[in-house]
Write a protein that holds these residues in place. Structure first.
Motif, PDB file in Angstrom:
ATOM      1  N   CYS A 138       6.187  -1.514   3.805  1.00  0.00           N
ATOM      2  CA  CYS A 138       6.463  -0.642   2.666  1.00  0.00           C
ATOM      3  C   CYS A 138       7.791  -1.010   2.008  1.00  0.00           C
ATOM      4  CB  CYS A 138       6.485   0.821   3.125  1.00  0.00           C
ATOM      5  SG  CYS A 138       6.648   2.015   1.784  1.00  0.00           S
ATOM      6  N   VAL A 139       8.799  -1.287   2.839  1.00  0.00           N
ATOM      7  CA  VAL A 139      10.113  -1.697   2.329  1.00  0.00           C
ATOM      8  C   VAL A 139       9.995  -3.030   1.581  1.00  0.00           C
ATOM      9  CG1 VAL A 139      12.436  -2.453   2.976  1.00  0.00           C
ATOM     10  CG2 VAL A 139      11.423  -0.427   4.060  1.00  0.00           C
ATOM     11  N   ARG A 140       9.251  -3.978   2.153  1.00  0.00           N
ATOM     12  CA  ARG A 140       9.095  -5.282   1.502  1.00  0.00           C
ATOM     13  C   ARG A 140       8.412  -5.149   0.142  1.00  0.00           C
ATOM     14  NH1 ARG A 140       6.797  -7.194   6.333  1.00  0.00           N
ATOM     15  NH2 ARG A 140       5.002  -8.035   5.198  1.00  0.00           N
ATOM     16  N   LEU A 141       7.429  -4.272   0.034  1.00  0.00           N
ATOM     17  CA  LEU A 141       6.743  -4.063  -1.246  1.00  0.00           C
ATOM     18  C   LEU A 141       7.694  -3.486  -2.295  1.00  0.00           C
ATOM     19  CD1 LEU A 141       3.299  -2.598  -0.091  1.00  0.00           C
ATOM     20  CD2 LEU A 141       3.687  -4.816  -1.190  1.00  0.00           C
ATOM     21  N   GLU A 142       8.465  -2.475  -1.893  1.00  0.00           N
ATOM     22  CA  GLU A 142       9.367  -1.836  -2.855  1.00  0.00           C
ATOM     23  C   GLU A 142      10.518  -2.756  -3.258  1.00  0.00           C
ATOM     24  OE1 GLU A 142      10.755   2.041  -1.967  1.00  0.00           O
ATOM     25  OE2 GLU A 142       8.751   2.948  -1.982  1.00  0.00           O
ATOM     26  N   GLY A 150      -1.189   4.032   5.927  1.00  0.00           N
ATOM     27  CA  GLY A 150      -1.626   3.257   7.079  1.00  0.00           C
ATOM     28  C   GLY A 150      -1.027   1.867   7.140  1.00  0.00           C
ATOM     29  N   ILE A 151       0.223   1.726   6.649  1.00  0.00           N
ATOM     30  CA  ILE A 151       0.914   0.440   6.712  1.00  0.00           C
ATOM     31  C   ILE A 151       2.233   0.634   7.458  1.00  0.00           C
ATOM     32  CG2 ILE A 151      -0.118  -0.416   4.568  1.00  0.00           C
ATOM     33  CD1 ILE A 151       2.442   0.286   3.111  1.00  0.00           C
ATOM     34  N   SER A 152       2.869  -0.466   7.843  1.00  0.00           N
ATOM     35  CA  SER A 152       4.135  -0.352   8.561  1.00  0.00           C
ATOM     36  C   SER A 152       5.263  -0.007   7.593  1.00  0.00           C
ATOM     37  CB  SER A 152       4.466  -1.669   9.272  1.00  0.00           C
ATOM     38  OG  SER A 152       4.795  -2.681   8.321  1.00  0.00           O
ATOM     39  N   ILE A 153       6.316   0.615   8.132  1.00  0.00           N
ATOM     40  CA  ILE A 153       7.482   0.936   7.298  1.00  0.00           C
ATOM     41  C   ILE A 153       8.102  -0.345   6.747  1.00  0.00           C
ATOM     42  CG2 ILE A 153       9.778   1.978   7.289  1.00  0.00           C
ATOM     43  CD1 ILE A 153       8.843   3.855   9.499  1.00  0.00           C
ATOM     44  N   ASP A 154       8.165  -1.391   7.600  1.00  0.00           N
ATOM     45  CA  ASP A 154       8.744  -2.657   7.151  1.00  0.00           C
ATOM     46  C   ASP A 154       7.974  -3.231   5.962  1.00  0.00           C
ATOM     47  OD1 ASP A 154      10.494  -5.087   7.563  1.00  0.00           O
ATOM     48  OD2 ASP A 154       8.513  -5.993   7.861  1.00  0.00           O
TER      49      ASP A 154
END
Length: 286
Positions: A52-56, A46-50
């Motif tokens: 998710c990318v920032r976390l990784e 339930g989060i944005s793809i952007d």
């Protein structure tokens, strides 16, 4: 991944271990990466793809509790994995002080060495054996003072020959090491050990990349001992209070079992200062 991005590395490793069909998603088309795609993880959490990318990529290392819980559920983490995820996202500030040589408390030393019929040893948080009684060393070459159990489990052929469940033992050892060191995977001692084994052992390299986290407090080991034959032994791990992560490990057999008889025979051999042959090597009991 960027240096110091333990959270992102963990998320990526665990994402690659979750199959789409495990979380109710169709496995359609060719997939460039194993496991979930980033967009699939983002949708499940339930989060944005952007985001998710920032976390990784380590550009955001402070997700909220709600996000952490959602990620843990999407990645199918168990309680230990979820706790580890929280530790990576909420690291405890530590004051760096020079490490002193580890010493086992004198009372624990006396206790361990007084057990002539019970294999026992003390390990450090890096899985170095700090103390072992003669029966423990006679039981396995991995339980000798000065031995690093991670290195021995993967590189000593005698260990692989001794343990019938060697694959389970090695997987448990790596997951246990991650649980012990927590978010200090870049600690100099850990980095040296991981670097050495990543070069020397393909199995270690694959297991470490999985980022499994699983502390163990008890279990059963199955051994084919060269002198006393098959043994099925339980082990218990007890924290040594007042130390930096030391653990007392004690082995015991089911009362009245063949393993109890074999352990008693091995105790007699160890007490008589006999030597144990480990796959062509001779290793002293002490």
């Amino acid at each position: 991944m960027d240096e110091g991005n333990s959270l992102g590395e963990f998320l990526r490793a665990r994402r690659e271990l979750v199959r789409p069909e495990d979380v109710g998603l169709p496995a359609m088309g060719r997939r460039r990466v194993p496991g979930l795609r980033r967009e699939e993880l983002a949708m499940l959490a339930g989060i944005s793809i952007d985001y998710c990318v920032r976390l990784e990529q380590g550009r955001d290392q402070h997700p909220s509790e709600q996000v952490l819980d959602a990620l843990a559920q999407a990645l199918r983490l168990d309680a230990d994995g979820t706790a580890h995820l929280y530790r990576l996202a909420r690291p405890t500030p530590r004051r760096r002080t020079p490490r002193k040589p580890e010493r086992v408390p004198s009372g624990i030393q006396q206790l361990v060495m007084s057990w002539s019929d019970t294999p026992a040893y003390v390990q450090s948080r890096h899985l170095d054996v700090l103390l072992a009684n003669p029966l423990a060393t006679a039981l396995s070459p991995i339980y000798a003072r000065g031995v690093n159990q991670v290195r021995a489990a993967f590189l000593d052929p005698a260990v692989r020959a001794l343990y019938r469940d060697w694959e389970k033992i090695t997987a448990s050892t790596v997951a246990g090491l991650r649980a012990l060191v927590g978010d200090e995977t870049r600690d100099a001692r850990v980095a040296e050990l991981v670097g050495e084994l990543s070069v020397s052992s393909e199995r270690f390299r694959r297991l470490w990349a999985r980022q499994d986290v699983k502390p163990t407090s008890s279990g059963i080991s199955h051994l084919d001992h060269p002198q006393v034959g098959p043994l099925e032994l339980r082990y218990e791990k007890l924290a040594v209070v007042g130390t930096e992560g030391q653990v007392l490990v004690v082995y015991h057999a089911e009362p009245g079992s063949a393993s109890e008889q074999g352990l008693a025979l091995l105790s007699g051999l160890a007490g008589g200062s006999r030597q144990v042959e480990w796959s062509g090597r001779t290793k002293s009991d002490n």
